[in-house]
Design a protein around this motif. Structure first.
Motif, PDB file in Angstrom:
ATOM      1  N   ARG A  46      -7.669   1.279   8.522  1.00 28.55           N
ATOM      2  CA  ARG A  46      -8.148   1.674   7.340  1.00 28.55           C
ATOM      3  C   ARG A  46      -7.349   1.394   6.187  1.00 28.55           C
ATOM      4  O   ARG A  46      -7.172   1.946   5.091  1.00 28.55           O
ATOM      5  CB  ARG A  46      -8.904   3.098   7.037  1.00 28.55           C
ATOM      6  CG  ARG A  46      -9.810   3.223   7.739  1.00 28.55           C
ATOM      7  CD  ARG A  46     -10.380   4.671   8.184  1.00 28.55           C
ATOM      8  NE  ARG A  46     -11.487   4.885   9.006  1.00 28.55           N
ATOM      9  CZ  ARG A  46     -11.660   4.351  10.253  1.00 28.55           C
ATOM     10  NH1 ARG A  46     -10.889   3.774  11.127  1.00 28.55           N
ATOM     11  NH2 ARG A  46     -13.022   4.682  10.763  1.00 28.55           N
ATOM     12  N   GLN A  47      -6.399   0.519   6.401  1.00 26.71           N
ATOM     13  CA  GLN A  47      -5.473  -0.130   5.537  1.00 26.71           C
ATOM     14  C   GLN A  47      -4.306   0.835   4.843  1.00 26.71           C
ATOM     15  O   GLN A  47      -3.944   1.001   3.923  1.00 26.71           O
ATOM     16  CB  GLN A  47      -5.989  -0.485   4.433  1.00 26.71           C
ATOM     17  CG  GLN A  47      -7.239  -1.961   4.572  1.00 26.71           C
ATOM     18  CD  GLN A  47      -7.609  -2.561   3.484  1.00 26.71           C
ATOM     19  OE1 GLN A  47      -7.475  -2.244   2.269  1.00 26.71           O
ATOM     20  NE2 GLN A  47      -8.190  -3.744   3.524  1.00 26.71           N
ATOM     21  N   GLY A  48      -3.908   1.598   5.939  1.00 27.33           N
ATOM     22  CA  GLY A  48      -3.029   2.863   5.832  1.00 27.33           C
ATOM     23  C   GLY A  48      -1.542   2.079   5.702  1.00 27.33           C
ATOM     24  O   GLY A  48      -1.446   1.075   6.259  1.00 27.33           O
ATOM     25  N   ASN A  49      -0.588   3.119   5.475  1.00 26.73           N
ATOM     26  CA  ASN A  49       0.496   2.437   5.583  1.00 26.73           C
ATOM     27  C   ASN A  49       1.668   3.536   6.193  1.00 26.73           C
ATOM     28  O   ASN A  49       1.684   4.710   5.585  1.00 26.73           O
ATOM     29  CB  ASN A  49       1.374   2.048   4.260  1.00 26.73           C
ATOM     30  CG  ASN A  49       2.901   1.484   4.374  1.00 26.73           C
ATOM     31  OD1 ASN A  49       3.370   1.097   5.377  1.00 26.73           O
ATOM     32  ND2 ASN A  49       3.461   1.467   3.243  1.00 26.73           N
ATOM     33  N   ARG A  59       2.222  -9.255  14.347  1.00 26.53           N
ATOM     34  CA  ARG A  59       1.736  -7.598  14.422  1.00 26.53           C
ATOM     35  C   ARG A  59       1.175  -7.240  15.698  1.00 26.53           C
ATOM     36  O   ARG A  59       1.337  -6.350  16.149  1.00 26.53           O
ATOM     37  CB  ARG A  59       1.049  -7.081  13.148  1.00 26.53           C
ATOM     38  CG  ARG A  59       1.958  -7.226  11.926  1.00 26.53           C
ATOM     39  CD  ARG A  59       1.266  -6.456  10.706  1.00 26.53           C
ATOM     40  NE  ARG A  59       1.138  -4.952  10.796  1.00 26.53           N
ATOM     41  CZ  ARG A  59       0.140  -4.331  10.087  1.00 26.53           C
ATOM     42  NH1 ARG A  59      -0.540  -4.969   9.224  1.00 26.53           N
ATOM     43  NH2 ARG A  59       0.082  -3.153  10.332  1.00 26.53           N
ATOM     44  N   SER A 109      -5.618   5.434  10.776  1.00 29.55           N
ATOM     45  CA  SER A 109      -4.771   4.972   9.485  1.00 29.55           C
ATOM     46  C   SER A 109      -4.559   3.405   9.319  1.00 29.55           C
ATOM     47  O   SER A 109      -4.786   3.040   7.997  1.00 29.55           O
ATOM     48  CB  SER A 109      -3.476   5.731   9.445  1.00 29.55           C
ATOM     49  OG  SER A 109      -2.854   5.465   8.306  1.00 29.55           O
ATOM     50  N   THR A 110      -4.253   2.839  10.412  1.00 30.52           N
ATOM     51  CA  THR A 110      -3.872   1.428  10.419  1.00 30.52           C
ATOM     52  C   THR A 110      -5.269   0.628  10.045  1.00 30.52           C
ATOM     53  O   THR A 110      -5.200  -0.302   9.225  1.00 30.52           O
ATOM     54  CB  THR A 110      -3.217   0.874  11.380  1.00 30.52           C
ATOM     55  OG1 THR A 110      -1.828   1.623  11.842  1.00 30.52           O
ATOM     56  CG2 THR A 110      -2.724  -0.535  11.415  1.00 30.52           C
ATOM     57  N   ARG A 156     -11.590   9.680   5.549  1.00 28.02           N
ATOM     58  CA  ARG A 156     -11.981   8.282   6.216  1.00 28.02           C
ATOM     59  C   ARG A 156     -11.797   8.506   7.666  1.00 28.02           C
ATOM     60  O   ARG A 156     -11.683   8.201   8.615  1.00 28.02           O
ATOM     61  CB  ARG A 156     -10.674   7.189   5.975  1.00 28.02           C
ATOM     62  CG  ARG A 156     -10.472   6.588   4.668  1.00 28.02           C
ATOM     63  CD  ARG A 156      -9.259   6.181   4.642  1.00 28.02           C
ATOM     64  NE  ARG A 156      -9.388   5.300   2.979  1.00 28.02           N
ATOM     65  CZ  ARG A 156      -9.130   5.994   1.952  1.00 28.02           C
ATOM     66  NH1 ARG A 156      -9.133   7.408   2.094  1.00 28.02           N
ATOM     67  NH2 ARG A 156      -9.098   5.195   0.673  1.00 28.02           N
ATOM     68  N   THR A 174       0.577   6.507   4.013  1.00 28.07           N
ATOM     69  CA  THR A 174      -0.460   7.615   4.241  1.00 28.07           C
ATOM     70  C   THR A 174       0.007   8.495   5.329  1.00 28.07           C
ATOM     71  O   THR A 174      -0.306   9.617   5.679  1.00 28.07           O
ATOM     72  CB  THR A 174      -1.633   6.796   4.871  1.00 28.07           C
ATOM     73  OG1 THR A 174      -1.242   6.051   5.914  1.00 28.07           O
ATOM     74  CG2 THR A 174      -2.333   6.130   3.592  1.00 28.07           C
ATOM     75  N   ARG A 221       0.930  -1.144   0.237  1.00 30.61           N
ATOM     76  CA  ARG A 221       0.181   0.110   0.167  1.00 30.61           C
ATOM     77  C   ARG A 221       0.947   1.181   0.029  1.00 30.61           C
ATOM     78  O   ARG A 221       1.988   1.194   0.599  1.00 30.61           O
ATOM     79  CB  ARG A 221      -1.074  -0.089   1.294  1.00 30.61           C
ATOM     80  CG  ARG A 221      -1.833  -1.161   1.438  1.00 30.61           C
ATOM     81  CD  ARG A 221      -2.733  -1.189   2.520  1.00 30.61           C
ATOM     82  NE  ARG A 221      -3.538  -2.415   2.585  1.00 30.61           N
ATOM     83  CZ  ARG A 221      -3.312  -3.513   3.564  1.00 30.61           C
ATOM     84  NH1 ARG A 221      -1.932  -3.317   4.150  1.00 30.61           N
ATOM     85  NH2 ARG A 221      -4.231  -4.534   3.468  1.00 30.61           N
ATOM     86  N   LYS A 274       6.314  -3.181  10.606  1.00 30.89           N
ATOM     87  CA  LYS A 274       5.011  -2.682  10.274  1.00 30.89           C
ATOM     88  C   LYS A 274       3.941  -2.229  11.061  1.00 30.89           C
ATOM     89  O   LYS A 274       2.697  -2.433  10.922  1.00 30.89           O
ATOM     90  CB  LYS A 274       4.612  -3.639   9.145  1.00 30.89           C
ATOM     91  CG  LYS A 274       5.278  -3.483   7.744  1.00 30.89           C
ATOM     92  CD  LYS A 274       5.235  -2.181   7.038  1.00 30.89           C
ATOM     93  CE  LYS A 274       6.061  -2.206   5.766  1.00 30.89           C
ATOM     94  NZ  LYS A 274       6.102  -0.978   4.955  1.00 30.89           N
ATOM     95  N   LEU A 305      -8.068  -7.831  14.220  1.00 30.56           N
ATOM     96  CA  LEU A 305      -7.639  -7.928  12.848  1.00 30.56           C
ATOM     97  C   LEU A 305      -6.128  -8.050  12.624  1.00 30.56           C
ATOM     98  O   LEU A 305      -6.085  -8.567  11.251  1.00 30.56           O
ATOM     99  CB  LEU A 305      -8.150  -6.442  12.091  1.00 30.56           C
ATOM    100  CG  LEU A 305      -9.807  -6.413  12.201  1.00 30.56           C
ATOM    101  CD1 LEU A 305     -10.061  -4.763  11.705  1.00 30.56           C
ATOM    102  CD2 LEU A 305     -10.526  -7.279  11.667  1.00 30.56           C
TER     103      LEU A 305
END
Length: 630
Positions: free
Chosen positions: A141-144, A195, A138-139, A116, A57, A54, A97, A190
């Motif tokens: 919602r699939q942020g990086n 992680r 951010s995490t 978002r 962000t 990804r 990560k 999730l």
């Protein structure tokens, strides 16, 4: 850039991103460097670079803490923070990560976050640590989130102990609220296992493990107190010696040579080795030991434990402004007492009582065995009790100590009222300390936790020479009768209502007669029974924790106690306890201030050479004036 952002109806994306960084930098006491600002275009280009599956962000930036040379405390915070904002975040971003946003000068993708749910959260209680919730957002919602070390931003950390304690209390309370938040729950559901473990260590897990560390010390000391008061420890030791069971003896005499709190400095030491090299890291670490960094980190252990645990029980964490200014001045005794009384002093005295009980009634394998067994606990208790005054500028100047005592007594005896703040009156401060107990569950939890103070009386009364070998419950019941008589005597001596002169004379007569009868009764008991002088001190050791336990329970159920009409008596008893604890802390400080070399040693220990010289000159110029602003 700010002007372009406001005037241009269609701002450039890079410009708007940079404006966001600049605004957040102003709020967090950061100071950018010109040569670092030239690298902004390179940093913004990272949004278009390949950073995994990804696109990024949030672009993380390292920091340079520039306040480390002010004092020893500033050096400790600078080194501790430096290890996290460099080595720590580097590892969190890659390969773990799991890096979040921690209030540092990160660059946000505005379009990603505004579409978002926004950057800030709604609640000022559960989202008190608003920075990390932006990382959660951010995490989830699939942020990086990445980290870049070719650019850094200057940052000023807190330089005074009170500032540091308030900041750490705010962060610990914020982590307590994170435990109760749905964001952490969703991340736990999730994230993959690895992680999730990394996230646990870098957020709520650190504070949870810190709390468990302190609770382990408490469990160990209460277990030792139980073995001492019940006699089980002595019987097991004797049996182990008869059977030559060395393994059992070793288990009972577990020795903690090092206080576990110092291990919180391990990441900082590794950061020293990585940034400076092994030899310079050893020199820096030894220098910090001479500056009493172990006392500071042990004290911080208590700060984080108290505020994190209280937030877990009661919630309601609030924002506390620290200012982060250049505040290196003398803090008055009363101000230190107000800030650390419930978080450190009460717990420190509890540890001291447990150690004294084990010393008096435990089965010790000689003085060396007791010292090795309890030295780390004594170190923790002394650090919690005296660190605020050890790291207080001019804390051992005799003139300031005298002035602090006058200020503390005025604050302690001044009666509160409508509009009176906690800084002005003890009564107002005590009411503020009870605000966090609001719910039924919180009152029940406080009551259950306060029951531990009754263990002292239950165990010690059976160790008195007065009762001999009698182990019936009658002895315990009689001890409560004695405690009730002492409370009645305390109420008689503290009763001073503004009534007629004739009743005042009668009251003085009753008080004098009660005092004479109490002394006479005590003398007769010593002469005609088996009551000894050590038994009197043992009774004090038994009744003081019981009184505090009753006081804590009454404070937890304040509305009911007010309806019954006992609140004024409870408040008088609480004032007596605070006066006693304050005097026990103040006497060693005042005694140390008699010796001028103590103040000189403290000044050289805490501050850099230039500030120490200026402080000594200012004291000479001040003469006998105790009110000089230092």
């Amino acid at each position: 850039f700010g002007w372009v952002e406001k005037k241009n109806p269609k701002p450039d994306p890079c410009t708007s991103l940079y404006v966001f960084v600049f605004e957040r930098s102003c709020c967090a006491t950061k100071d950018n460097y010109f040569e670092e600002a030239l690298k902004m275009r390179n940093l913004l280009e990272e949004f278009g670079s390949d950073h995994g599956i990804r696109p990024p962000t949030i672009l993380g930036v390292r920091e340079h803490v520039f306040t480390g040379s002010v004092s020893s405390l500033a050096s400790f915070m600078s080194n501790q923070e430096g290890s996290f904002v460099t080595m720590g975040q580097r590892v969190l971003a890659n390969p773990l990560k799991i890096r979040m946003h921690y209030g540092h000068p990160d660059v946000f993708d505005r379009v990603f976050h505004i579409t978002r749910g926004g950057i800030s959260k709604a609640s000022r209680v559960i989202n008190i640590s608003e920075d990390i919730f932006a990382g959660f957002n951010s995490t989830l919602r699939q942020g990086n989130i990445t980290h870049h070390e070719y650019i850094q931003v200057g940052k000023g950390r807190d330089v005074g102990l009170n500032q540091i304690a308030v900041f750490e209390g705010k962060v610990a309370g914020g982590n307590g609220e994170q435990v109760l938040s749905r964001d952490v729950y969703r991340l736990g559901q999730l994230l993959d296992f690895f992680r999730m473990m990394s996230f646990y260590y870098t957020s709520v897990g650190y504070y949870f493990c810190t709390m468990l560390t302190v609770l382990t010390v408490y469990a160990f000391l209460y277990g030792k107190a139980y073995l001492a008061l019940s006699g089980v420890g002595e019987s097991i030791e004797v049996r182990a010696q008869i059977l030559e069971n060395t393994a059992l003896s070793a288990a009972l005499n577990t020795q903690f040579l090092f206080q576990i709190g110092i291990f919180t400095a391990v990441p900082m030491i590794l950061g020293f080795i990585l940034e400076q090299g092994f030899l310079k890291a050893i020199v820096s670490f030894v220098t910090m030991q001479f500056q009493l960094c172990t006392i500071f980190f042990t004290f911080s252990l208590g700060t984080r434990t108290h505020y994190f645990g209280r937030t877990i029980l009661h919630g309601g964490a609030g924002y506390k402004a620290t200012g982060r200014g250049f505040v290196v001045r003398h803090i008055k005794f009363a101000e230190n007492y107000r800030l650390y009384s419930r978080s450190h002093f009460v717990k420190g005295f509890e540890v001291v009582l447990l150690l004294i009980v084990y010393l008096a009634y435990g089965y010790n394998d000689g003085a060396i065995g007791y010292i090795l067994l309890s030295i780390s606990s004594w170190f923790m208790a002394i650090s919690w009790l005296f660190a605020p005054y050890l790291f207080n500028p001019s804390g051992f100047e005799w003139q300031k100590v005298v002035e602090d005592f006058k200020d503390w007594t005025n604050w302690l005896l001044y009666r509160g009222g409508i509009g009176v703040k906690g800084e002005e009156s003890w009564e107002a401060w005590w009411d503020e300390e009870l605000i966090h107990i609001r719910t039924l569950g919180g009152r029940i939890a406080e009551t259950i936790l306060s029951l531990r103070f009754f263990i002292f009386q239950y165990g010690i009364v059976y160790k008195l020479h007065l009762q001999g070998s009698d182990t019936s419950l009658t002895v315990y019941g009689l001890s409560w009768i004695v405690l009730a008589v002492l409370i009645i005597l305390f109420k008689v001596f503290t009763f001073s209502q503004k009534i007629s002169v004739n009743f005042q004379l009668l009251l003085r007569f009753i008080q004098g007669l009660s005092f004479l009868l109490a002394i006479a009764g005590l003398a007769v008991a010593v002469a005609l029974t088996n009551l000894s002088i050590p038994d009197i001190f043992a009774c004090i050791l038994a009744f003081v924790p019981t009184g505090w336990g009753l006081l804590s329970i009454a404070a937890a159920w304040k509305p009911i106690v007010k309806k019954v009409g006992l609140w004024k008596s409870i408040r008088s008893l609480a004032r007596l306890y605070d006066a006693g604890m304050g005097m026990l802390i103040f006497i060693p400080v005042a005694f140390s201030s008699w010796f001028p070399f103590v103040s000189t040693f403290q000044t050289r220990l805490m501050f850099n050479q230039a500030f120490s010289r200026g402080l000594e000159i200012s004291l000479i110029l001040a003469g006998n004036n105790p009110n000089t602003e230092l």
